[in-house]
Write a protein that holds these residues in place. Structure first.
Motif: not given
Lengths: 77, 659
Positions: B83-92, B482-486, B591-594
């Motif tokens: 995710s470019p928004l969170t820098g972590g896992w992104g899904d929708a 891992p996709t916060p705010g959901r 975590v892998k992506h910081g």
């Protein structure tokens, strides 16, 4: 007979066992369930109970294994 | 191979190379398909530190294990990426008819990497896959693009299309991917990733069918589920005007009980999500005035204009996604609104009505209809966009943003014209809109001046429009997923509807308990939130819909449908282990992506710091740190950092899920 009850937080749970069932005499109706749940007489005429997922009148007679669900106000969406 | 194809399509947009890749059976057996397959693929193929808008990021479009199986309400596709928004896992994810189209082309998923040298779209049918020029479509809105591609790419079948709009093309970090005339997989900035790759659209026209283990069993079960959903209907006295009363009743309830999820189906059939529009004010569910106000700021005389019956007055017809018998959507007539050029739109969801309405003190339904349609066409997330508008309004109120910054626009609470204009500027990245088009975190970093306090987000993503101070478990999932705010992972309310304890041995049983229990961190509450997260992962691996999920196990049983599809004969507990594995894999991706998971724990006014001064939730502060710690502990992750423990990681390695 035993009837599965999905009540709501505003109900009296005294007559519901830990598995969510209410024991009732044969021939009992939705009104009897609502009465045991502490729903005031005035409100019982509104059809906010469903029996086996069909809207039910207060006079609907129940049988063993029926599922009685009360409308619950819920958040979400 | 029952329920899956065992193969994915890989597209390198830099080189133009397109190839099939076989996925081992063991992957499906360990993480199913859908989000599980996506997590497996992305974890192992995106290098640590990859730029989310760069060539190394991978955009995945996945179907689900139950899609095309003959099961009901299992037609959702999912976009996955870093995710470019969170820098972590992104899904929708989104409904419509695209999920079965992926499998009809012979794939469980399509993965894109690289960046094209010019705008392209991917076309796949039974004859193969190819990239085609989309230069003529670049700049065209999502609905129009879909219309054009459905017409121009039609051979015999009308193809299924997903596309980005101008927001994705302009790499707005709050942009999504659109299908079915304005439905949107909105979250995580998936549209920006697609736009960064110059991938305008995907067009699918395959005809293959998915085989399952027990078609007769599935058919019988679907008949049973369909009959129940068909006969579920809301009582006649339930009208829009009754919802404030229902909300008030909810605010007074001191006890909580197991509830019948079919009641939710009844409401969704009649209203869809908008039933919450006015119910959410008296009980505090709906955030008001950028989460800082309450019903006192937006009283009945104002919010009653958001009455869902007023929205249904514009209904032309009902809409349902593939394999759905609930049909929560409607198509509405808006030909008399705006310049009259747009005849109809999707019924706005509750999230739109709240983020573009209540949270801005706006009660102009016509404006909400038009803003929603603009967002659908632009391909921008309504939750994030509305929250960003609220941030800007509060900055303006406090002199952080001035008329000089806005080009003369006065951002006053309740001003629908100002909100509409600012939204247009965000979509076009014009003036201050350029700064706001990437969501509140980026805006606050750029604007500074202590405006961070008004930037409502969890780990970078704006949360759904439900106040966790009414349902604390929502706050746990806002913070810990891992996709916060959901808002669609779990809540206490949902737990009590789904009745997982009927089949999952470790899921705490509910009959009735005091509402106050939900506000106290405990192992029991943590086990509930873990159970919901695991079950939601199974749902997203299946392609299932959240509205069927919350109907509960008695009415829509994922475990049963998985076994009819796969023939694996697994127990509910064994499937829940799969759900836990998927969640751990998603967490490890971050975590892998910081990502430091503890940084996403939500603080500030959403959690009651400071507490609200009025309304049903006044005075409440959630002990969110403790709640999240316990949630992590029961996942087997470090309770202080949220990092999966050695045992969890070792299990994934042993199962060859992480390389």
């Amino acid at each position: 007979m035993r009837v599965k009850i999905y009540a709501s937080g505003y109900c009296n749970f005294e007559h519901i066992d830990d598995d969510g069932f209410m024991t009732l005499p044969e021939g009992a109706s939705v009104n009897d369930v609502l009465k045991r749940l502490g729903i005031p007489l005035l409100l019982r005429r509104f059809r906010f109970a469903a029996v086996n997922y069909n809207q039910a009148k207060p006079g609907t007679v129940l049988k063993d294994g029926d599922v009685v669900s009360l409308l619950s106000a819920m958040s979400g969406g | 191979m029952k329920g899956y194809l065992g193969k994915v399509l890989k597209v390198d947009l830099t080189t133009g190379e397109i190839a099939d890749e076989t996925i081992p059976d063991s992957v499906y057996e360990n993480v199913l398909s859908g989000i599980g397959l996506g997590a497996y693929y992305l974890y192992n193929n995106i290098p640590a530190g990859a730029d989310p808008l760069g060539p190394d990021n991978i955009l995945g479009l996945t179907s689900g294990m139950l899609v095309g199986s003959g099961s009901l309400v299992t037609g959702r596709w999912m976009a996955v990426c870093k995710s470019p928004l969170t820098g972590g896992w992104g899904d929708a994810n989104c409904g419509g008819d695209f999920a079965p189209a992926i499998k009809a082309c012979g794939y469980d998923a399509i993965f894109f990497k690289g960046i094209s040298s010019k705008p392209v779209f991917l076309h796949v049918d039974d004859g193969g896959a190819e990239l085609r020029d989309a230069s003529h479509l670049w700049g065209t809105d999502a609905i129009e693009t879909e219309d054009i591609l459905r017409k121009t790419c039609r051979v015999k079948l009308v193809p299924k299309v997903i596309t980005i709009g101008p927001a994705g093309e302009k790499k707005s970090l709050i942009s999504g991917i659109v299908n079915d005339g304005g439905r949107i997989a909105a979250r995580s900035g998936v549209g920006a990733v697609m736009g960064s790759k110059l991938l305008k659209a995907v067009v699918l026209a395959g005809k293959q069918r998915t085989k399952i283990h027990d078609p007769a069993g599935m058919k019988a079960y679907s008949k049973e589920v369909g009959a129940k959903f068909k006969q579920a209907s809301a009582p006649g006295f339930i009208k829009g005007s009754a919802f404030p009363v229902l909300g008030w009743v909810l605010s007074k309830v001191k006890s909580v009980s197991a509830t019948d999820g079919m009641m939710g189906v009844m409401m969704n059939k009649k209203y869809g999500t908008i039933a919450v529009n006015t119910m959410g004010l008296p009980n505090g569910d709906s955030p008001v005035k950028n989460w800082g106000g309450s019903v006192k700021d937006f009283p009945l005389r104002k919010y009653k204009k958001l009455n869902p019956d007023r929205i249904l007055d514009r209904k032309i017809k009902s809409y349902s996604c593939y394999s759905c018998t609930i049909a929560c959507g409607d198509t509405c007539d808006i030909s008399d609104l705006g310049d009259g050029k747009i005849e109809h739109t999707h019924k706005p969801e509750y999230e739109n009505c709240c983020s573009l309405g209540t949270n801005l003190l706006i009660n102009d339904l016509d404006a909400i209809f038009l803003m929603s349609e603009s967002l659908n066409r632009a391909g921008m997330d309504s939750i994030s966009a509305g929250t960003t508008l609220a941030y800007a309004f509060e900055c303006f109120e406090n002199g952080i943003i001035t008329e000089e910054d806005t080009g003369g626009l006065q951002l006053r609470w309740g001003d629908a014209d100002a909100a509409t204009r600012l939204l247009e500027m965000m979509i076009a990245r014009e003036g201050i809109g350029d700064l706001l088009a990437d969501g509140v975190r980026v805006a606050a970093q750029k604007i500074g001046k202590n405006s961070e306090a008004y930037a409502i987000h969890c780990g970078g993503q704006e949360p759904g429009m439900h106040d966790p101070k009414l349902d604390p478990m929502l706050g746990v999932h806002f913070s810990a997923d891992p996709t916060p705010g959901r808002h669609t992972i779990g809540a206490g309310n949902y737990y009590n509807m789904i009745s997982l304890w009927q089949e999952v041995s470790w899921a705490p049983k509910v009959t009735k308990y005091p509402k106050s229990q939900e506000y106290i961190p405990s192992d029991e509450e943590a086990l509930k939130s873990v159970a919901l997260a695991c079950y939601k992962m199974l749902n997203d691996a299946a392609g299932g819909c959240f509205f069927a999920l919350i109907a509960g196990l008695e009415h829509w049983n994922l475990f049963r449908m998985f076994n009819d599809t796969t023939g694996w004969g697994l127990s509910a507990d064994e499937y829940m282990e799969i759900g836990k594995r998927i969640q751990t894999l998603r967490q490890m991706f971050g975590v892998k992506h910081g990502i430091e998971p503890k940084e996403a724990i939500m603080t500030g006014r959403v959690m009651g710091e400071p507490p609200l001064e009025s309304g049903n939730l006044k005075g409440i502060t959630l002990p969110i740190q403790e709640m999240v710690s316990l949630h992590w502990k029961h996942f087997g992750w470090d309770e202080n950092t949220g990092v999966p423990g050695q045992e969890s990681v070792a299990e994934l390695k042993e199962r060859a899920l992480v390389h």
